[in-house]
Design a protein around this motif. Sequence first.
Motif, short mmCIF file in Angstrom:
data_model
loop_
_atom_site.label_atom_id
_atom_site.label_comp_id
_atom_site.label_asym_id
_atom_site.label_seq_id
_atom_site.Cartn_x
_atom_site.Cartn_y
_atom_site.Cartn_z
N LYS A 115 54.27 134.62 76.11
CA LYS A 115 54.57 134.22 74.73
C LYS A 115 56.06 133.90 74.62
O LYS A 115 56.85 134.62 75.21
CB LYS A 115 54.21 135.35 73.76
N ASN A 166 53.39 140.59 76.61
CA ASN A 166 54.33 140.09 77.62
C ASN A 166 54.78 141.23 78.52
O ASN A 166 55.11 142.33 78.04
CB ASN A 166 55.56 139.48 76.96
N ASP A 197 54.89 130.72 74.91
CA ASP A 197 54.07 129.68 75.52
C ASP A 197 52.64 129.81 74.97
O ASP A 197 52.11 130.93 74.87
CB ASP A 197 54.06 129.88 77.04
N PRO A 198 51.99 128.73 74.62
CA PRO A 198 50.63 128.83 74.08
C PRO A 198 49.60 129.38 75.06
O PRO A 198 48.53 129.85 74.65
CB PRO A 198 50.28 127.38 73.70
N ALA A 199 49.90 129.35 76.36
CA ALA A 199 48.89 129.69 77.37
C ALA A 199 48.25 131.07 77.18
O ALA A 199 47.02 131.19 77.30
CB ALA A 199 49.49 129.57 78.77
N VAL A 207 56.75 137.08 83.86
CA VAL A 207 55.66 136.25 84.39
C VAL A 207 55.03 136.86 85.64
O VAL A 207 54.17 136.23 86.27
CB VAL A 207 56.12 134.81 84.67
N ALA A 260 51.89 127.71 67.58
CA ALA A 260 51.82 126.60 68.53
C ALA A 260 50.43 126.46 69.14
O ALA A 260 50.01 125.36 69.50
CB ALA A 260 52.86 126.78 69.63
N ALA A 261 49.73 127.59 69.27
CA ALA A 261 48.40 127.57 69.88
C ALA A 261 47.29 127.38 68.87
O ALA A 261 46.11 127.35 69.24
CB ALA A 261 48.17 128.87 70.67
N SER A 270 50.98 138.69 80.28
CA SER A 270 51.68 137.51 80.79
C SER A 270 51.88 137.55 82.30
O SER A 270 51.76 136.53 82.97
CB SER A 270 53.03 137.35 80.08
N ALA A 305 52.37 133.17 82.57
CA ALA A 305 52.91 132.50 81.38
C ALA A 305 53.05 133.53 80.28
O ALA A 305 52.19 134.39 80.11
CB ALA A 305 52.01 131.36 80.93
N GLY A 328 54.50 131.54 68.89
CA GLY A 328 53.49 131.27 69.91
C GLY A 328 52.11 131.08 69.33
O GLY A 328 51.37 130.17 69.73
#
Length: 248
Positions: free
Chosen positions: A175, A143, A177-179, A75, A211-212, A168, A173, A208
């Motif tokens: 993967k 990431n 994570d959807p962000a 992150v 989810a997004a 990321s 944030a 990921g």
Amino acid sequence: MTADPGSVAPTPSPAAICFDLDETLLDRRGLEPSIWTTCELVARRMPGIDADALLAANRTAWHDYWATAEPAWIVGTLDGATLATEAWRRTLAAVGAAEADLVEYAAETHARLAREAHRLFDDAAPAIGALRSRGMGLGLISNGASDTQREKLQTLEIEQWFDVVIISGEIGAAKPDPAPFVAAVEALGVPAGEVWHVGDDLEADVGGANAAGLVSVWLNRDRRSRQPGDPGPAYEIRSLADLSSALF
């Protein structure tokens, strides 16, 4: 390219396609030899210590350190240069030689050798070229810390391939994570359901993307089997060549 019968039917004509970087476009098989060569070069400066001992110490250092360092690195609160230096400090400390100048030499030597080892998979450039020639919107979602991932892109000279690059460590944030996916979709300016995401990691890339709301494409080069509980991709491919041939 095969579709997962248990998945939601994907759009047959994406407006844009996003890609993972490591093990999707970037072939990381050159990393291990670069570590071994670093150990050989460092050992020459250390009477009584051989390269095999250093390599074993490095593996242990990474194993022990990575578990606590990865969450910060991914992150962006820990940069790649600091991560690598600390890993080599631990390596050398394990063999009784953690002098600052030797740690610096090891970290800089390995950074250089790792850069020289960066290689794209053979199918990467042709696939991206085919998509670009058709005017396809392209994104990269990766990431890692900013310095680590940007250095790869610059060394490989591929940053210009993409309309959008999401790392990321630059957005705080990672993967799955959807962000990161949401950020890419917003930058591309197309609906999420019209964006495909291609990656090798079932959890980070497929899970990921699902989810997004993106269409997930699992790049399964090694013909691995999905395990119970693994996310289900909309499509599965063995090579990036399968992607462009299916679309065009």
